[in-house]
Scaffold this motif. Structure first.
Motif, PDB file in Angstrom:
ATOM      1  N   LEU A  62       6.597 -11.308  -8.505  1.00  0.00           N
ATOM      2  CA  LEU A  62       6.996  -9.916  -8.385  1.00  0.00           C
ATOM      3  C   LEU A  62       8.661  -9.913  -7.744  1.00  0.00           C
ATOM      4  CD1 LEU A  62       4.307  -7.766  -6.605  1.00  0.00           C
ATOM      5  CD2 LEU A  62       5.286  -7.702  -9.080  1.00  0.00           C
ATOM      6  N   LYS A  65      14.692  -8.538 -10.208  1.00  0.00           N
ATOM      7  CA  LYS A  65      15.588  -9.163 -11.273  1.00  0.00           C
ATOM      8  C   LYS A  65      16.764 -10.152 -10.993  1.00  0.00           C
ATOM      9  CE  LYS A  65      15.267  -5.995 -15.188  1.00  0.00           C
ATOM     10  NZ  LYS A  65      16.052  -4.853 -15.886  1.00  0.00           N
ATOM     11  N   PHE A  85       1.173  -4.230   1.536  1.00  0.00           N
ATOM     12  CA  PHE A  85       2.517  -4.082   1.748  1.00  0.00           C
ATOM     13  C   PHE A  85       2.793  -3.577   3.240  1.00  0.00           C
ATOM     14  CE2 PHE A  85       2.325  -4.416  -2.638  1.00  0.00           C
ATOM     15  CZ  PHE A  85       3.388  -5.191  -2.928  1.00  0.00           C
ATOM     16  N   THR A  90       4.857   4.443   2.210  1.00  0.00           N
ATOM     17  CA  THR A  90       5.491   4.447   0.822  1.00  0.00           C
ATOM     18  C   THR A  90       4.519   3.677  -0.167  1.00  0.00           C
ATOM     19  OG1 THR A  90       6.763   2.666   1.484  1.00  0.00           O
ATOM     20  CG2 THR A  90       7.696   4.850   1.762  1.00  0.00           C
ATOM     21  N   SER A  91       3.579   2.640   0.408  1.00  0.00           N
ATOM     22  CA  SER A  91       2.913   1.930  -0.611  1.00  0.00           C
ATOM     23  C   SER A  91       1.710   2.711  -1.260  1.00  0.00           C
ATOM     24  CB  SER A  91       2.472   0.575   0.057  1.00  0.00           C
ATOM     25  OG  SER A  91       1.601   0.921   0.740  1.00  0.00           O
ATOM     26  N   LEU A  92       1.543   4.014  -1.124  1.00  0.00           N
ATOM     27  CA  LEU A  92       0.589   4.856  -1.870  1.00  0.00           C
ATOM     28  C   LEU A  92       1.200   5.922  -2.548  1.00  0.00           C
ATOM     29  CD1 LEU A  92      -2.299   5.223   0.780  1.00  0.00           C
ATOM     30  CD2 LEU A  92      -2.185   3.903  -1.053  1.00  0.00           C
ATOM     31  N   ASP A  93       1.006   6.116  -3.807  1.00  0.00           N
ATOM     32  CA  ASP A  93       1.570   7.155  -4.610  1.00  0.00           C
ATOM     33  C   ASP A  93       1.264   8.736  -3.938  1.00  0.00           C
ATOM     34  OD1 ASP A  93       2.140   9.119  -6.460  1.00  0.00           O
ATOM     35  OD2 ASP A  93       1.758   8.045  -8.117  1.00  0.00           O
ATOM     36  N   THR A  95       1.367  11.552  -4.917  1.00  0.00           N
ATOM     37  CA  THR A  95       0.746  12.903  -5.504  1.00  0.00           C
ATOM     38  C   THR A  95      -0.568  12.400  -6.291  1.00  0.00           C
ATOM     39  OG1 THR A  95       1.865  12.118  -7.646  1.00  0.00           O
ATOM     40  CG2 THR A  95       3.192  13.796  -6.302  1.00  0.00           C
ATOM     41  N   MET A  96      -1.121  11.445  -5.547  1.00  0.00           N
ATOM     42  CA  MET A  96      -2.410  11.154  -6.388  1.00  0.00           C
ATOM     43  C   MET A  96      -3.610  10.972  -5.152  1.00  0.00           C
ATOM     44  SD  MET A  96      -2.538   8.019  -9.180  1.00  0.00           S
ATOM     45  CE  MET A  96      -1.524   8.370 -10.564  1.00  0.00           C
TER      46      MET A  96
ATOM     47  N   LEU B 131      13.699   2.198 -17.720  1.00  0.00           N
ATOM     48  CA  LEU B 131      12.775   0.923 -18.263  1.00  0.00           C
ATOM     49  C   LEU B 131      13.788  -0.029 -18.391  1.00  0.00           C
ATOM     50  CD1 LEU B 131       9.946   2.101 -20.691  1.00  0.00           C
ATOM     51  CD2 LEU B 131       9.689   1.130 -18.439  1.00  0.00           C
ATOM     52  N   HIS B 132      14.980   0.256 -19.143  1.00  0.00           N
ATOM     53  CA  HIS B 132      15.741  -0.889 -19.386  1.00  0.00           C
ATOM     54  C   HIS B 132      17.009  -0.609 -18.503  1.00  0.00           C
ATOM     55  CE1 HIS B 132      14.000  -1.903 -23.200  1.00  0.00           C
ATOM     56  NE2 HIS B 132      13.539  -0.573 -23.397  1.00  0.00           N
ATOM     57  N   GLU B 133      16.843  -0.513 -17.199  1.00  0.00           N
ATOM     58  CA  GLU B 133      17.880  -0.299 -16.264  1.00  0.00           C
ATOM     59  C   GLU B 133      18.792  -1.648 -16.167  1.00  0.00           C
ATOM     60  OE1 GLU B 133      16.406   0.014 -12.160  1.00  0.00           O
ATOM     61  OE2 GLU B 133      18.655  -0.246 -11.505  1.00  0.00           O
ATOM     62  N   ASP B 135      20.321  -2.865 -18.704  1.00  0.00           N
ATOM     63  CA  ASP B 135      20.316  -3.928 -19.723  1.00  0.00           C
ATOM     64  C   ASP B 135      21.410  -3.221 -20.856  1.00  0.00           C
ATOM     65  OD1 ASP B 135      18.150  -5.269 -19.234  1.00  0.00           O
ATOM     66  OD2 ASP B 135      16.733  -4.428 -20.755  1.00  0.00           O
ATOM     67  N   GLU B 222       7.977   1.387  -2.739  1.00  0.00           N
ATOM     68  CA  GLU B 222       6.689   0.245  -2.192  1.00  0.00           C
ATOM     69  C   GLU B 222       5.601   0.624  -3.209  1.00  0.00           C
ATOM     70  OE1 GLU B 222       5.956  -0.320   1.714  1.00  0.00           O
ATOM     71  OE2 GLU B 222       6.898  -2.230   1.524  1.00  0.00           O
ATOM     72  N   TYR B 223       5.136   1.596  -3.483  1.00  0.00           N
ATOM     73  CA  TYR B 223       3.744   1.972  -4.220  1.00  0.00           C
ATOM     74  C   TYR B 223       4.067   1.340  -5.625  1.00  0.00           C
ATOM     75  CZ  TYR B 223       5.597   6.040  -6.764  1.00  0.00           C
ATOM     76  OH  TYR B 223       6.067   6.933  -7.688  1.00  0.00           O
ATOM     77  N   LEU B 225       5.583  -1.635  -6.520  1.00  0.00           N
ATOM     78  CA  LEU B 225       5.317  -3.091  -6.013  1.00  0.00           C
ATOM     79  C   LEU B 225       3.782  -3.192  -6.035  1.00  0.00           C
ATOM     80  CD1 LEU B 225       7.529  -4.853  -6.178  1.00  0.00           C
ATOM     81  CD2 LEU B 225       7.276  -4.962  -3.583  1.00  0.00           C
ATOM     82  N   LYS B 228       2.096  -2.979  -9.273  1.00  0.00           N
ATOM     83  CA  LYS B 228       2.499  -3.981 -10.015  1.00  0.00           C
ATOM     84  C   LYS B 228       1.656  -5.129  -9.814  1.00  0.00           C
ATOM     85  CE  LYS B 228       7.336  -3.439 -11.590  1.00  0.00           C
ATOM     86  NZ  LYS B 228       8.496  -4.199 -11.125  1.00  0.00           N
ATOM     87  N   ARG B 240       2.349   6.263 -15.333  1.00  0.00           N
ATOM     88  CA  ARG B 240       1.270   6.630 -14.520  1.00  0.00           C
ATOM     89  C   ARG B 240       1.602   7.234 -13.239  1.00  0.00           C
ATOM     90  NH1 ARG B 240      -3.691   2.581 -14.107  1.00  0.00           N
ATOM     91  NH2 ARG B 240      -3.913   2.667 -16.213  1.00  0.00           N
ATOM     92  N   HIS B 241       2.742   6.582 -12.681  1.00  0.00           N
ATOM     93  CA  HIS B 241       3.012   6.986 -11.321  1.00  0.00           C
ATOM     94  C   HIS B 241       4.494   7.488 -11.566  1.00  0.00           C
ATOM     95  CE1 HIS B 241      -0.287   5.079  -9.477  1.00  0.00           C
ATOM     96  NE2 HIS B 241      -0.176   3.894 -10.167  1.00  0.00           N
ATOM     97  N   ARG B 244       5.492  10.927 -13.492  1.00  0.00           N
ATOM     98  CA  ARG B 244       4.557  11.964 -12.728  1.00  0.00           C
ATOM     99  C   ARG B 244       5.165  12.529 -11.550  1.00  0.00           C
ATOM    100  NH1 ARG B 244      -0.883  13.731 -11.749  1.00  0.00           N
ATOM    101  NH2 ARG B 244      -1.030  13.787  -9.695  1.00  0.00           N
ATOM    102  N   ASN B 245       5.571  11.627 -10.788  1.00  0.00           N
ATOM    103  CA  ASN B 245       6.291  11.947  -9.508  1.00  0.00           C
ATOM    104  C   ASN B 245       7.431  12.444  -9.338  1.00  0.00           C
ATOM    105  OD1 ASN B 245       3.773  11.247  -8.025  1.00  0.00           O
ATOM    106  ND2 ASN B 245       4.669   9.260  -7.383  1.00  0.00           N
TER     107      ASN B 245
END
Lengths: 539, 339
Positions: A62, A65, A85, A90-93, A95-96, B131-133, B135, B222-223, B225, B228, B240-241, B244-245
């Motif tokens: 992870l 870049k 983490f 912050t490691s949970l979304d 809005t879900m 998505l292509h930040e 690039d 962080e969510y 990461l 992922k 998905r996240h 939506r947010n």
């Protein structure tokens, strides 16, 4: 030899990672070799910037870049790992619902398709991480849960992946001490129940003393020492490990505490209350009938968990909040804050020179567009303390000497300084106007362990030298114990106990103080292991 | 039962907000149009207004309902408006609703479809860039987008007419439908293409860039990461996240800027001689056609306020933290824990 290799779940050999920034290349990890054995907890301990998080991210693939693996091999079971983490906020979304996020986690590795089966598994996991009323929590949102509860949910999500290896990156750092203890106990018991192998990353030697089997100390991208927990804590071999151990307050020896009897009172807080209004009818009682006093020359510490009202108290004293009731009296006749009397302009001027504040985050406490000289001279000019510039500059150079900064830094922009140096500049600024009272709100929280010890020693020295008093607000009990004359314990807006440092730490009276002292991580494997064992017995 | 009651109260609350806003808007529009300098009689009587003697003038003013105090005039207008009578257009000398009726549909079609198209294209473009930040694709789109959003609408309209109508004779340059083809959907679509392109192009990048930056902020959380580390791909996490947010923030911005897109149609309508309410609004303000102006202002008000309410409802359903009651309930939990 082959047998030993078979036992390894993660094997890193000669790993190097390079991070490219716009101006330079940084070697985040240099030739690092490390292995995690089946069923053990390996702790990686290091200060910020030592590359511990990079190790974890390299294993999980992870890396950001800008980072690139330049050499080395990582053997790890990719589909049997999960990661936890640092910050559960912050490691949970947001809005879900917890349930939905858990279901995603369960679905991502298992082939379970049936909805009720997934839900049952999710609730089972919530129960496994000791969340009460699991069925109810399933439909709740992360923001409806407390920090500790959220971290349990994150753990549940990680366990939903049915991992054999768990990577935990500072999983307790953002939590309160008492919550931290329970999460550590939980992680330890999960290891036994599920036979997990755990890589635990932290900066706090106290936290892992009880749960880790082996400890690896990292510095500047490589492991300097890796041995069993006992050996690392009791007989450290590498110089850096020794330095780390020595910067722990419990190993730093006793600090001479000044007696505070029969001296004048600098600050008196009487029945102070401050409420925050939330809705039409709801309030948060951030401070509720708090009374204490600070005597001349003492270091009075206030400890408590986040949200206990420590900072509110400091802000009331600094006249940033107007209290709902009660009063604060400075120097026996100046009313600093009260629901009735307003401070006169003359008093305000006097007080602003004599009460100075040192804030938590040295990054944001200094204006980034200023040089060290501009930062330090501002209050001096404001209070017209010197007639000529030459006199003032001479005094400022002495100030830099006092805070142990080289004089050559005087004309550097503050952005060029390190975190520790910036905190020293803020201390120099605070001492510049010869204050009678210093208010330090978590001045160590953003610093590394070794740096913390240096700053604390600096405080102790300066307070004696300049004959001032200090209100020291902190959540780190070990530093408080080392530094303070008297301690006040805050809990949910109330000051539940006040006493000398001796009394509080050796003979706590209030239930909460007892709990807090007991939860304080001590960097000694024997003591901590006993605590974890007791904790598991209770659950 | 309880839930139903709550819903009813909620609807009643929103309705109340709606009507109070419209009422306030009508008062403001009414007084402002009348404070503005100029002679409304010119709009009705043309040049004749200047040659009238005092008696004739008073008679005309009375006939148009412009005598009495501002309050009296407003009350008279309000009484009529409740019954559905918005008065007579000074310029067209017809009931304002008759004048507007046909044109309103044209504008709502152009503006509405333009708005939705802008919305979806901006979303897609924003996601693509995020998505292509960094690039080449992202960089290129950012540059091109900035340039297109700087092109003035009227100029772009003229260039498009020059290329597609004058040079290649592919698309019509004016009107909403061809002669005698009022019922032909194809003809209407053909007439709508060029104005639509102008509206979308001139607004698209502003929103796409907003979405791109919001998504890039969201990607750093962080969510992401965490997701992922559970094996989700970049694309999955994004849809998905992240998408939506950012929706609540995006929807509220879109709702507020609904009027920008509608304003955009005004200019485009003028260039393409598209029979919408754009030209009408401009003229009614210019010639003091009070009754016409009031109706148009109120229609725009209704559209914007409705847009806001709908946007708020959608946002609340995505992010439950935005619900007022939820926050108070939550606060009470915290407060009770503290005490």
């Amino acid at each position: 030899m082959t047998n030993a290799r078979d036992n390894l779940v993660i094997d890193i050999e000669n790993l190097s990672v390079e991070i490219k920034t716009e101006t330079e290349k940084i070697n985040a990890i240099r030739n690092l070799s490390l292995s995690l054995r089946q069923g053990e907890i390996l702790a990686i301990v290091g200060e910020s910037g030592s590359g511990k998080t990079m190790v974890c991210r390299s294993i999980m693939e992870l890396l950001p870049k800008s980072a690139k693996v330049t050499s080395g091999v990582i053997k790890a079971p990719k589909n049997e790992m999960a990661m936890v983490f640092q910050n559960p906020m912050t490691s949970l979304d947001p809005t879900m619902t917890i349930g939905k996020q858990l279901s995603y986690a369960i679905k991502s590795r298992n082939k379970i398709k049936d909805k009720t089966e997934i839900k049952n598994r999710a609730i089972e996991l919530l129960k496994l991480v000791q969340i009460d009323r699991a069925e109810e929590r399933y439909n709740q949102y992360p923001w409806q849960l407390s920090g500790g509860m959220r971290q349990r949910c994150v753990l549940a999500m990680a366990l939903g992946l049915e991992p054999k290896v768990l990577l935990a990156d500072e999983p307790t750092t953002a939590l309160d001490v008492t919550v931290q203890a329970s999460i550590l106990g939980l992680i330890s018991s999960l290891r036994e129940k599920l036979g997990l192998s755990i890589l635990f990353i932290t900066h706090d030697l106290g936290v892992v003393a009880g749960i880790a089997d082996r400890v690896a100390i990292m510095k500047a991208g490589s492991v300097v020492e890796c041995d069993t927990t006992e050996n690392v804590y009791h007989s450290p071999k590498h110089e850096y490990t020794k330095e780390l151990m020595n910067s722990l307050p419990s190993n730093a020896g006793e600090f001479e505490v000044k007696s505070v009897e029969n001296v004048e009172t600098v600050l008196q807080v009487k029945d102070l209350s401050h409420y925050f209004k939330l809705g039409r009818k709801s309030y948060i009682r951030a401070a509720n009938n708090v009374s204490f006093d600070i005597k001349h020359g003492e270091i009075f510490s206030i400890v408590g968990e986040s949200g206990s009202g420590k900072s509110t108290l400091a802000r009331c004293i600094l006249n940033m909040y107007k209290p709902n009731s009660g009063e604060i009296i400075y120097d026996e006749n100046v009313v600093l804050a009260s629901d009735k009397v307003k401070m006169s302009r003359e008093d305000k001027r006097k007080v602003s020179a004599e009460i100075r504040v040192i804030s938590q985050d040295s990054d944001t406490a200094l204006n980034p567009h200023m040089t060290v000289r501009q930062v330090i001279e501002e209050p001096l000019l404001l209070h017209h303390m010197f007639k000529t510039k030459a006199e003032m500059y001479a005094y400022m150079e002495e100030l830099l000497d006092d805070v142990e900064l080289p004089r050559t830094l005087m004309d550097q922009p503050v952005t060029m300084l390190s975190g520790g140096q910036r905190q020293r500049v803020s201390i120099a600024r605070a001492f510049g106007s010869k204050p009678k009272l210093l208010i330090a709100d978590e001045p160590l929280a953003s610093l590394d362990v070794t740096m913390q010890m240096q700053i604390v020693k600096l405080f102790a020295h300066l307070i004696k030298e300049h004959d001032t008093s200090m209100l020291f607000i902190a959540h780190d009990l070990s530093m408080v114990r080392f530094l303070s004359t008297r301690v006040g314990v805050m809990y949910k807006g109330e000051l539940v106990e006040v006493g000398t440092t001796e009394e509080i730490f050796n003979n706590p009276k209030h239930e909460y103080t007892k709990k807090l002292i007991a939860a304080m991580p001590i960097p000694d494997p024997d003591i901590e292991r006993e605590k974890i064992r007791l904790f598991k017995e209770r659950v | 039962m309880n839930k139903r009651k709550k819903l009813l109260i909620l609807i009643a609350k929103k309705m109340l907000v709606f009507f109070v806003s419209i009422f306030a808007l009508s008062i403001i529009a009414f007084s402002m149009s009348r404070i503005a300098p100029g002679d409304p009689l010119v709009s009705y009587y043309g040049d004749r207004a200047e040659r009238m003697n005092t008696e004739e003038r008073e008679h005309a003013i009375h006939r148009l309902g412009l005598d009495g105090t501002l309050t009296d005039q407003y009350v008279a207008w309000f009484k009529g408006a409740i019954k559905g009578d918005f008065g007579e257009s000074f310029k067209y000398k017809e009931n304002v609703l008759t004048v507007i009726a046909g044109r309103l549909v044209n504008t709502l079609l152009l503006g509405g479809i333009g708005f939705l198209l802008t919305f979806f294209l901006a979303l897609l473009l924003g996601i693509l860039c995020a998505l292509h930040e960094g690039d080449w694709l992202d960089t290129l789109l950012c540059k091109v987008g900035t340039i297109t959003s700087c092109i003035p609408e009227f100029w772009l309209s003229l260039v498009l007419i020059l290329i597609f109508s004058v040079t290649f004779h592919l698309l019509p340059s004016s009107g909403a439908f061809g002669l005698g083809e009022a019922d032909s959907i194809l003809s209407r679509i053909r007439h709508m293409i060029l104005p639509m392109v102008v509206i979308v192009l001139s607004h698209l990048w502003y929103y796409a860039y907003l979405i791109r930056n919001k998504l890039i902020d969201e990607k750093r959380k962080e969510y992401v990461l965490m997701s992922k580390s559970m094996g989700l791909t970049n694309r999955q996490v994004m849809w998905r996240h992240c998408v939506r947010n950012i929706m609540p923030a995006f929807i509220s911005i879109m709702a507020i800027s609904l009027n920008h897109v509608l304003e955009g149609t005004y200019i485009v309508e003028m260039v393409y001689s598209y029979p919408g309410i754009g030209t009408l609004s401009f003229e009614s303000a210019k010639y003091h056609d009070y009754n016409m102006l009031m109706v148009l202002v109120i229609i725009m008000g209704v559209v914007v306020i409705l847009g806001n309410i709908i946007g708020q409802i959608i946002s609340e359903n995505i992010d439950h933290r935005m619900k007022e009651e939820a926050i108070i309930e939550d606060a009470e939990v915290v407060a009770s824990e503290k005490i």
